[in-house]
Design an enzyme around this catalytic site. Structure first.
Site, PDB file in Angstrom:
ATOM      1  N   GLY A 180      16.840  71.481   3.107  1.00  0.00           N
ATOM      2  CA  GLY A 180      16.709  70.090   3.546  1.00  0.00           C
ATOM      3  C   GLY A 180      15.947  69.791   4.819  1.00  0.00           C
ATOM      4  N   GLY A 182      12.765  70.339   5.607  1.00  0.00           N
ATOM      5  CA  GLY A 182      11.299  70.289   5.490  1.00  0.00           C
ATOM      6  C   GLY A 182      10.711  68.912   5.740  1.00  0.00           C
ATOM      7  N   CYS A 185      10.512  66.994   2.530  1.00  0.00           N
ATOM      8  CA  CYS A 185      11.686  67.225   1.692  1.00  0.00           C
ATOM      9  C   CYS A 185      12.594  66.003   1.763  1.00  0.00           C
ATOM     10  CB  CYS A 185      12.408  68.434   2.262  1.00  0.00           C
ATOM     11  SG  CYS A 185      14.064  68.607   1.669  1.00  0.00           S
TER      12      CYS A 185
HETATM   13  P1  5GP Z   1       7.944  72.173   6.797  1.00  0.00           P
HETATM   14  O1  5GP Z   1       7.367  73.333   7.532  1.00  0.00           O
HETATM   15  O2  5GP Z   1       6.877  71.319   6.169  1.00  0.00           O
HETATM   16  O3  5GP Z   1       8.925  71.372   7.599  1.00  0.00           O
HETATM   17  O4  5GP Z   1       8.816  72.784   5.599  1.00  0.00           O
HETATM   18  C1  5GP Z   1       8.237  73.584   4.590  1.00  0.00           C
HETATM   19  C2  5GP Z   1       9.309  73.935   3.588  1.00  0.00           C
HETATM   20  O5  5GP Z   1       9.836  72.767   2.957  1.00  0.00           O
HETATM   21  C3  5GP Z   1       8.850  74.773   2.416  1.00  0.00           C
HETATM   22  O6  5GP Z   1       8.657  76.127   2.735  1.00  0.00           O
HETATM   23  C4  5GP Z   1       9.976  74.569   1.412  1.00  0.00           C
HETATM   24  O7  5GP Z   1      11.088  75.399   1.666  1.00  0.00           O
HETATM   25  C5  5GP Z   1      10.395  73.140   1.689  1.00  0.00           C
HETATM   26  N1  5GP Z   1       9.890  72.214   0.668  1.00  0.00           N
HETATM   27  C6  5GP Z   1       8.625  72.094   0.225  1.00  0.00           C
HETATM   28  N2  5GP Z   1       8.532  71.108  -0.697  1.00  0.00           N
HETATM   29  C7  5GP Z   1       9.765  70.610  -0.856  1.00  0.00           C
HETATM   30  C8  5GP Z   1      10.325  69.588  -1.692  1.00  0.00           C
HETATM   31  O8  5GP Z   1       9.645  68.895  -2.449  1.00  0.00           O
HETATM   32  N3  5GP Z   1      11.669  69.417  -1.586  1.00  0.00           N
HETATM   33  C9  5GP Z   1      12.445  70.150  -0.754  1.00  0.00           C
HETATM   34  N4  5GP Z   1      13.758  69.933  -0.755  1.00  0.00           N
HETATM   35  N5  5GP Z   1      11.947  71.092   0.071  1.00  0.00           N
HETATM   36  C10 5GP Z   1      10.629  71.323   0.009  1.00  0.00           C
END
Ligand code: 5GP
Length: 346
Positions: A180, A182, A185
């Protein structure tokens, strides 16, 4: 129903307390790490930052650009078998670039075929599911470890110590931590499920290290300081999506909006991704990701220097000559305010 009364923390709830040190310059700091993975027994040397296996981020171009600085990439799972083979066979043998997969039968069949032809060039694998708490996921981990004893296996995602232990006991070298946090996300909004990322890292790292396993903190980093906090909390690797988005190395078009150059970035469970790869959002589920338009940021190189410079700076403030020492030298202070935003939030 039960309520856990302990307050769990996110990156935004803490700062790292400075400590006396004899370091005089960031250039004295070494932010690479050496590991021996507990199951594959392979050695690792590099800067332990991994580009996320999202289809815009985990690209061949990203992998090549990051590898020049010894950073890693988890390739997205939508590449075809022929292009994957071409890519991996051209790599130095011990580059920590991860082949990614889900846990369906077609995923495993494709992986077996690629491994058959890859002639030992694929050594690192990332098994990625949104919810690492299912029996099917654990069963899959046992199966893949049984068939491929020599691969370095990263798998997740989970956010609690007991599941971290179960995965490590089941054959995982690196447990991926984060549900959660991300940037694109929406799980917390859609499902109301999650765990503050800093506490998840602290608790999962503690569980993993007790069994000689490793963790990768996945998601929620919005600035170089957040990476420093993740490493300070005990993360062995940090995975980045949003912080690497918007660059030339991403698989996304540049679009013009009111004369400004922008790039699309979306979650892998978003409607956009499901339309692209799964023929739409299946009837029984909701999308758990969103799409955003980011400013186009040009080549990755400058951003990368900012990220690495930030982590080096954190080490200097606490007197850690090596990244390895950062968590030992980290004391977090809980805060009610992070930034002075009188002139904006940048
Ligand atoms: P960020 O670095 O952008 O904060 O987080 C990246 C991570 O977000 C990814 O490695 C993956 O674990 C998560 N993530 C990517 N796409 C999605 C999505 O559509 N839904 C959710 N719940 N998590 C995502």
């Amino acid at each position: 129903m039960r309520i856990e009364q302990d307050i769990k923390l996110d990156f935004k709830d803490v700062l790292i307390r400075p400590k006396r040190s004899t370091l005089t310059s960031r250039s004295e700091v070494d932010i690479s790490r050496d590991y021996v993975f507990p199951y594959s027994r392979k050695t690792y040397h590099g800067i332990p930052i991994i580009a996320a296996n999202m289809d815009t981020i985990g690209t061949f171009a990203m992998a090549r650009a990051l590898a020049r600085h010894t950073l890693s990439t988890a390739l997205h799972k939508h590449y075809g078998e022929a292009e994957l083979l071409d890519f991996f066979t051209a790599l130095p043998k011990d580059a920590a670039i991860f082949y990614s997969m889900g846990i369906t039968k077609p995923d495993f069949d494709k992986f077996r075929r690629v491994m058959d032809s890859a002639d030992g060039t694929i050594g690192h694998v990332c098994v990625d599911v949104a919810n690492g708490y299912t029996k099917a996921f654990i069963r899959f981990i046992h199966q893949i470890r049984g068939e491929f004893p020599a691969i370095t296996l990263m798998a997740g995602n989970v956010v609690t110590g007991e599941m971290t232990e179960e995965l490590i006991l089941g054959g995982v070298d690196i447990v991926k931590v984060g549900i959660g946090p991300g940037s694109v996300c929406t799980t917390r909004k859609v499902a109301g499920v999650g765990y503050p990322q800093l506490s998840a890292i602290i608790e999962c790292a503690d569980a993993a290290h007790g069994l000689r396993g490793l963790i990768c903190a996945d998601g929620g980093c919005t600035s170089p300081g957040d990476l420093a906090k993740a490493f300070g909390a005990g993360a062995d690797f940090v995975m980045l999506g949003g912080m690497l988005a918007g660059h030339d190395e991403c698989a996304a078009e540049i679009v013009e909006v009111d004369g400004q150059r922008k790039m699309r970035f979306y979650g892998m469970s978003s409607r956009e991704a499901m339309n692209k790869y799964a023929g739409g959002v299946a009837g029984h589920r909701a999308s758990e990701g969103k799409e955003v338009l980011l400013d186009y940021r040009g080549p990755l190189e400058n951003t990368l220097q900012d990220i690495l410079g930030g982590v080096r700076s954190a080490c200097t403030y606490v007197g850690a000559r090596k990244l390895k020492e950062l968590s030992k030298r980290t004391t977090f202070v809980r805060v009610t305010q992070q930034l002075n935003e009188v002139f904006g939030t940048a």
